[in-house]
Write a protein that holds these residues in place. Structure first.
Motif, short mmCIF file in Angstrom:
data_model
loop_
_atom_site.label_atom_id
_atom_site.label_comp_id
_atom_site.label_asym_id
_atom_site.label_seq_id
_atom_site.Cartn_x
_atom_site.Cartn_y
_atom_site.Cartn_z
N SER A 97 0.94 -1.06 0.03
CA SER A 97 0.19 0.03 0.32
C SER A 97 0.94 1.29 0.06
O SER A 97 0.56 2.30 -0.84
CB SER A 97 -0.81 -0.01 1.14
N GLN A 157 -7.88 0.37 0.28
CA GLN A 157 -7.96 -0.78 0.89
C GLN A 157 -9.31 -0.78 2.07
O GLN A 157 -10.06 -1.74 1.82
CB GLN A 157 -6.78 -0.98 1.76
N ASP A 186 -6.16 -1.51 -4.53
CA ASP A 186 -5.55 -1.95 -3.43
C ASP A 186 -6.46 -2.79 -2.69
O ASP A 186 -7.44 -2.52 -1.86
CB ASP A 186 -5.21 -0.75 -2.34
MG LIG Z 1 -2.06 -2.71 2.13
#
Ligand SMILES: [Mg+2]
Ligand SMILES: Nc1ncnc2c1ncn2[C@@H]1O[C@H](COP(=O)(O)OP(=O)(O)OP(=O)(O)O)[C@@H](O)[C@H]1O
Length: 570
Positions: free
Chosen positions: A368, A409, A489
């Motif tokens: 990330s 995310q 992500d």
């Molecule tokens: Mg991540």
């Protein structure tokens, strides 16, 4: 602050005129006592008996008008300044880089915009008004008393310097306590924000009593600070009253002896005494004004602390505009750290136009973090990232970000309709486009089932949206942006295997011709990427195609085997 006040020069001038009127009429009402007593009561002049009451009515009426005017204009200026400061704060905070939001608590920032700014308002519209008005009043009454009886006036003014001493001492204390109070309020705000938004966890772990206890401690702290403020603020009153009493007693003693010996008329003396009494009132108020100003200055410190912060992620002097189209992205010896430890170390990576790059690796490896560098959410610590050969730091941030669509995310949606959430960043999108994006993200069916369909507000749904549903709305939002760089992500991590496959297909269609970075824990979702980058401990340890990586029997092979055996067990 003065700069902001100055922008309202004209209104301020009108307010000053009104204050001038108030001060002048106050002095005039003190003056009127002299003819009232001497001409009406002592000399029994009946012409004056008709005239003076009329003049008094007019003077008080004009005084009332002046008070209204100064209140209105000063509040207008004060509220205008406050609006301006609030907007400045929001502008600044919104433009700050992500790292700022990690450092500052949400509740704390909210507290600056609501609480602290309110205290400043109190300073600008109440204290400044009061100070200016009282200044004129003190000035006029002083002049009047000196003109009337300068010797007696000197006596009355001996106590003034004494009066300023407590004002200054207590003011300092008020400022100190006020800063503590504002910090405690901000702390309370962020506490509320956290425990209300995390109420599910509070209940799940049975921590209600614990949180209540913590809250009581915070209100207790605020209570003590409030009491300390009250003490600091009101201690000046008995001192000021006492000094005032001494002054007036002195005037009566000295003036009275002059009247008895025939050097003064009763009217002149009473008029003088009235002026002195009227004069002490604004002087006494000065200490209150000073307290409000000290509190306001403490709040100003906190507010301008934010307004004067420099964002370290800003456009260069001559920003290069990134043109729309397929992009080539290069990571050149990139290292990156948030604070202490390097999270990414010496990353070298080429993403060709239209290439799909998958990032794999253990949790916390830095996947990330790596993709967060592309939209310049953070700046690289060492090395450089180039887009079509242009260093990101030389590019216009707006044009750079317009080229990137992201599914993060954590799915983040705003309290607005489903439609507006999907069209976020593209408000001109037509209904057809919005529906097409929803269909492609497999969100259309469940949105249709809501009472108001696409017009249902996310807030009304409350916590009703499932993780996967939220994620699909986020995907639709990214699809609608239709940008040449795509960052996914864990975009499909909350979906079951079947819907993931479907969304995956939609995403694959979308990825065509776009430079794409995909992060996924489920390796099955990335095995048809053009290249897979394996990141462990912030370093690229392997890269290549799925089959080649499996054949190499390295990190990727290990991850793959672990997942396969887990799936078999399941
Ligand atoms: Mg991540
Ligand atoms: N805002 C932050 N401030 C400080 N450290 C951070 C921050 N965000 C992440 N980190 C740290 O950076 C490291 C890499 O985190 P990152 O989120 O990039 O991992 P990841 O590979 O995406 O993991 P996952 O697969 O679990 O999402 C971790 O050690 C994490 O603790």
């Amino acid at each position: 602050m003065l700069g902001l006040v100055k922008e309202n020069r004209f209104k301020l001038f009108l307010a000053m005129c009104c204050m001038f009127v108030v001060a002048a009429t106050t002095a005039a009402s003190a003056y009127l006592i002299k003819p009232a007593l001497d001409d009406i009561f002592v000399n029994k002049d009946s012409r004056m008996l008709g005239l003076i009451p009329m003049v008094i009515v007019i003077v008080f009426f004009v005084r009332g008008l002046g008070m209204y005017g100064q209140q209105f204009f000063m509040s207008y200026v004060g509220e205008g300044v406050i609006r301006h400061i609030r907007n400045m704060l929001y502008n600044k905070i919104t433009d700050m880089p992500l790292s700022f939001f990690h450092e500052e608590k949400t509740g704390n920032l909210m507290s600056r915009i609501t609480n602290d700014v309110n205290i400043i308002k109190n300073m600008v519209s109440t204290a400044v008004t009061g100070a200016l008005r009282d200044f004129f009043t003190i000035l006029f009454l002083t002049i009047y008393t000196f003109v009337l009886l300068w010797k007696l006036a000197l006596f009355a003014f001996v106590i003034l310097p004494l009066a300023f001493y407590p004002i200054i001492i207590f003011g300092r204390r008020v400022r100190r306590v006020s800063t503590g109070w504002q910090e405690a309020m901000a702390d309370l705000n962020s506490f509320l924000h956290e425990t209300f938004s995390g109420s599910k966890i509070v209940k799940a772990f049975g921590m209600e009593e614990y949180e209540k206890e913590r809250f009581f401690q915070k209100t207790q702290k605020i209570f003590i600070l409030e009491i300390k403020t009250v003490i600091a603020k009101s201690l000046s009153s008995p001192i000021m009253e006492f000094l005032g009493g001494i002054g007036i007693a002195f005037v009566i003693w000295f003036g009275g002896s002059q009247v008895i010996s025939g050097h003064l008329t009763v009217g002149t003396f009473m008029s003088f005494l009235a002026a002195v009494i009227m004069l002490y009132d604004p002087v006494k108020k000065l200490s209150k004004l000073n307290n409000a100003i000290q509190e306001g200055l403490a709040a100003t410190d906190r507010v301008f602390d934010i307004i004067e912060k420099e964002s370290d992620i800003v456009d260069p002097e001559n920003p290069v505009t990134i043109k729309t189209g397929p992009h080539h992205i290069t990571f050149k010896n990139v290292s990156f750290r948030y604070d202490k430890d390097m999270v990414l170390k010496d990353i070298n990576l080429e993403a060709n136009k239209g290439e799909i790059l998958a990032l794999a690796g253990v949790s916390g490896g830095g996947k990330s973090s790596l993709v967060n560098l592309i939209p310049r959410f953070y700046d690289v610590t060492e090395g450089a990232i180039l887009i079509d050969g242009i260093d990101l730091k030389d590019a216009s941030i707006k044009s750079l970000r317009s080229q990137i669509a992201i599914v993060t995310q954590e799915p983040i949606l705003f309290n607005d309709t489903v439609r507006n959430n999907i069209a976020y960043g593209n408000p001109a999108a037509s209904d057809d486009e919005i529906e097409a994006a929803a269909k492609a993200a497999y969100a259309f069916d469940f949105v249709q089932r809501f009472q108001d369909g696409f017009n249902t507000s996310i807030g009304e749904l409350g916590g009703r949206l499932s993780g996967g549903e939220k994620q699909r709305i986020c995907i639709a939002r990214a699809l609608l942006k239709n940008a040449p760089i795509l960052i996914l992500d864990e975009a499909t991590s909350s979906l079951d295997a079947e819907s993931e496959m479907l969304v995956q297909k939609a995403l694959e269609n979308l990825m065509k011709g776009r430079t794409t970075f995909v992060i996924a824990h489920r390796l099955s979702t990335i095995n048809n990427a053009d290249r897979i980058i394996v990141i462990v401990g912030g370093r690229i340890v392997e890269h290549g195609k799925h089959e080649a990586l499996l054949a190499a029997k390295g990190e990727y092979w290990k991850l793959h085997n672990m997942q396969m055996s887990r799936e078999k067990e399941a």
